[in-house]
Motif scaffolding. Structure first.
Motif, PDB file in Angstrom:
ATOM      1  N   VAL A  23      44.856  43.130  41.923  1.00  0.00           N
ATOM      2  CA  VAL A  23      44.086  42.334  42.647  1.00  0.00           C
ATOM      3  C   VAL A  23      43.487  42.415  44.087  1.00  0.00           C
ATOM      4  CG1 VAL A  23      43.210  39.292  42.284  1.00  0.00           C
ATOM      5  CG2 VAL A  23      44.994  40.938  40.957  1.00  0.00           C
ATOM      6  N   CYS A  64      39.633  43.133  45.058  1.00  0.00           N
ATOM      7  CA  CYS A  64      38.816  42.094  45.539  1.00  0.00           C
ATOM      8  C   CYS A  64      37.911  42.171  46.783  1.00  0.00           C
ATOM      9  CB  CYS A  64      39.609  40.618  45.204  1.00  0.00           C
ATOM     10  SG  CYS A  64      39.408  39.726  43.931  1.00  0.00           S
ATOM     11  N   LYS A  65      39.044  43.114  47.535  1.00  0.00           N
ATOM     12  CA  LYS A  65      38.924  44.102  48.458  1.00  0.00           C
ATOM     13  C   LYS A  65      37.591  45.064  48.481  1.00  0.00           C
ATOM     14  CE  LYS A  65      41.839  43.909  52.729  1.00  0.00           C
ATOM     15  NZ  LYS A  65      42.454  44.430  53.323  1.00  0.00           N
ATOM     16  N   LEU A 115      34.483  42.908  45.161  1.00  0.00           N
ATOM     17  CA  LEU A 115      33.788  41.432  45.749  1.00  0.00           C
ATOM     18  C   LEU A 115      33.859  41.090  47.433  1.00  0.00           C
ATOM     19  CD1 LEU A 115      33.254  39.318  43.374  1.00  0.00           C
ATOM     20  CD2 LEU A 115      35.932  39.009  42.975  1.00  0.00           C
ATOM     21  N   SER A 135      31.515  34.724  42.713  1.00  0.00           N
ATOM     22  CA  SER A 135      30.176  34.939  44.077  1.00  0.00           C
ATOM     23  C   SER A 135      29.358  33.763  43.995  1.00  0.00           C
ATOM     24  CB  SER A 135      29.871  36.542  44.297  1.00  0.00           C
ATOM     25  OG  SER A 135      29.802  37.729  43.696  1.00  0.00           O
ATOM     26  N   ASP A 187      41.793  36.887  45.799  1.00  0.00           N
ATOM     27  CA  ASP A 187      40.887  36.901  45.893  1.00  0.00           C
ATOM     28  C   ASP A 187      40.384  37.247  46.966  1.00  0.00           C
ATOM     29  OD1 ASP A 187      40.310  34.651  46.983  1.00  0.00           O
ATOM     30  OD2 ASP A 187      39.702  33.749  44.918  1.00  0.00           O
ATOM     31  N   CYS A 188      41.613  36.702  48.452  1.00  0.00           N
ATOM     32  CA  CYS A 188      41.329  36.714  49.658  1.00  0.00           C
ATOM     33  C   CYS A 188      40.259  35.875  50.442  1.00  0.00           C
ATOM     34  CB  CYS A 188      40.877  37.881  49.838  1.00  0.00           C
ATOM     35  SG  CYS A 188      41.641  39.481  49.059  1.00  0.00           S
ATOM     36  N   ARG A 223      29.008  38.850  41.294  1.00  0.00           N
ATOM     37  CA  ARG A 223      30.069  39.563  40.359  1.00  0.00           C
ATOM     38  C   ARG A 223      31.126  38.174  40.890  1.00  0.00           C
ATOM     39  NH1 ARG A 223      30.849  45.362  43.282  1.00  0.00           N
ATOM     40  NH2 ARG A 223      28.850  46.122  43.007  1.00  0.00           N
ATOM     41  N   THR A 248      36.569  33.864  40.199  1.00  0.00           N
ATOM     42  CA  THR A 248      35.920  33.670  40.927  1.00  0.00           C
ATOM     43  C   THR A 248      34.472  33.883  40.544  1.00  0.00           C
ATOM     44  OG1 THR A 248      36.004  32.741  42.882  1.00  0.00           O
ATOM     45  CG2 THR A 248      36.812  34.344  42.614  1.00  0.00           C
ATOM     46  N   LEU A 287      35.753  37.761  39.557  1.00  0.00           N
ATOM     47  CA  LEU A 287      37.248  38.400  39.283  1.00  0.00           C
ATOM     48  C   LEU A 287      37.214  38.113  37.802  1.00  0.00           C
ATOM     49  CD1 LEU A 287      39.893  40.165  39.516  1.00  0.00           C
ATOM     50  CD2 LEU A 287      39.910  37.974  41.155  1.00  0.00           C
ATOM     51  N   SER A 300      35.561  38.074  48.507  1.00  0.00           N
ATOM     52  CA  SER A 300      37.064  38.314  49.643  1.00  0.00           C
ATOM     53  C   SER A 300      36.397  38.754  51.913  1.00  0.00           C
ATOM     54  CB  SER A 300      37.484  39.615  49.221  1.00  0.00           C
ATOM     55  OG  SER A 300      36.295  41.310  49.458  1.00  0.00           O
ATOM     56  N   ILE A 319      36.365  43.469  37.848  1.00  0.00           N
ATOM     57  CA  ILE A 319      35.695  42.697  37.883  1.00  0.00           C
ATOM     58  C   ILE A 319      34.158  43.651  37.988  1.00  0.00           C
ATOM     59  CG2 ILE A 319      34.119  42.786  40.575  1.00  0.00           C
ATOM     60  CD1 ILE A 319      37.417  42.019  41.543  1.00  0.00           C
TER      61      ILE A 319
END
Lengths: 292, 292
Positions: A123, A127-128, A131, A67, A98-99, A55, A65, A57, A135, A47
């Protein structure tokens, strides 16, 4: 910090990430900070906090991906099937670490169960934790995180889901299988008799063959197949295609019901995204004439 | 070859152009060949043959248009006003040195006269000679090439044109004036009483303020103002906005009459391009509430 040198370098103005998947076009992102970096069993996960894009991934050095624009892809891969399906109670997301897709799907009260099958737990954790712009603070009790191979998982599921979303990475390495006819056939079996699936089908500009082939394969299994598109600024070419396969005719008037809070999607965008540019239509017509 | 070093460099895999307009994102294009290079009175002009994108026009080191995607921008800046205006006989293009907009405009039989006012003759010559994929072999007798400052030119024209297309570069340096209220006021005067203008209004993602301000300014002069958008893969952000100002109400049903051969545009795309993503709508609503 040994691994840093693989993907990042110091240059004028600071730290840079150079995306080098493509031979003839390289994107350099100026980085503020490496927020997270770890090697999983499957890939190198970072990240990064980046100027202009916020931010992001990065997997094996490739931006997945950000922000700034991650919401576009996630909204478009999720809201189309969930708005077009009349009663999406059981949803399966394959990939989507990435959720972001799960986050959008949780906006639908009808959804009772959301199985998210992602091969790489790291991942999801990264992400949780780091990011949240993509997410969300995803902690909805309807979401079952299943860390497994999506290809194997769908082989076991029969007539179970209303909607399946395939949020895969590019068709290189293990993800190649997520673009195969056998996989789509298993998706078809995993869906209920009025089920609907959607997958990302790459860039009409840089991967026109993959796009056309994906549509061709899904079209050979589902009686109702439709392609739509969106702008995804940080993907090469800026334009991204999605393919929707449905066992029942699709009622596009349902787009007018869309009432979720979103950044890119709205009623107009949902109904307008099926209007394909002329060169995309031409590519698909060509595909139909040499049907696979 | 002294000047080459300013914009091109040798690296792994050959010759590269690095676009450095932006501080935090740099695009590197791998180059096959420098087809043309010359300094004009106004700017440094190159035609490069590039992997993946084909030949491209590069001004002061910044990619302006490419063989791969130049048609998208040129089709969208031209076919909207020429399809929506009921009788476009006299057309003015300001800028548009790559000749792509003029080429599209020549597809309309109703057009009797097309004045193309470009400040830099060298750009036109270079594109006509070395960038036929964008310029076509533009030799239509209806086109008058006028090498002059567009800002000054429109001051002299009163009630003369049915359609004015402002195909400007980014609002830096001399092109800044092409985004000013005074300039738009002169365009308004240069149009007939049922006239229509269109201009490019930058990226909703990277220049949201310029986009919103442009719409605000045109909206303060024209009773009917509409924004539309297209994907332009080689512009940062991939998404580009256009603003249309009209003295008469716009009949969008005319999009269904579109019958020109095109690569991106078709009836669906022309009518669909006014459907704005939610964040663009939000930006414009904000602009209206603080109207300039």
């Amino acid at each position: 910090m040994e691994r840093l040198s693989m993907y990042l370098h110091q240059d004028k103005g600071g730290l840079w990430l150079t995306e080098s998947e493509r031979d003839n076009l390289k994107l350099n992102y100026r980085i503020k900070e490496v927020v997270f970096e770890q090697q999983s069993r499957f890939q190198h996960v970072m990240i990064l906090d980046c100027y202009d894009f916020g931010r992001m991934l990065v997997l094996d050095g490739a931006v997945q991906t950000t922000s700034m624009d991650g919401h576009i892809y996630n909204e478009m891969i999720t809201h189309l099937p969930l708005t077009l399906h009349p009663d999406p109670r059981r949803v399966l997301i394959i990939g989507g670490g990435d959720c972001g897709a799960a986050r959008e799907a949780c906006k639908y009260r009808q959804v009772e169960q959301l199985d998210m099958v992602e091969i790489d737990e790291l991942v999801v954790q990264a992400c949780k934790a780091h990011l949240p712009q993509v997410s969300g603070n995803l902690s909805d009790p309807r979401v079952n995180f299943i860390y497994a191979d999506g290809v194997e998982f769908v082989k076991q599921a029969k007539g179970k889901y209303d909607v399946i979303i395939v949020d895969s990475s590019d068709p290189v390495g293990p993800a190649t299988q997520l673009f195969e006819l056998d996989f789509y056939r298993n998706l078809h079996h995993a869906l209920k008799e009025d089920g609907m699936m959607v997958c990302q089908s790459q860039s009409p500009i840089f991967q026109p063959e993959v796009m056309a082939q994906t549509l061709g394969r899904i079209d050979s299994l589902f009686p109702h197949t439709h392609m739509y598109w969106a702008v995804v600024p940080t993907y090469p070419g800026g334009m991204w295609s999605f393919t929707l396969g449905s066992k029942r005719p699709v009622d596009f008037d349902r787009c007018a019901n869309f009432d979720k809070e979103a950044t890119y999607a709205n009623k107009d965008v949902l109904s307008g995204c099926f209007q394909l540019p002329q060169f995309v239509k031409a590519l698909l017509d060509e595909e139909k004439s040499v049907h696979i």
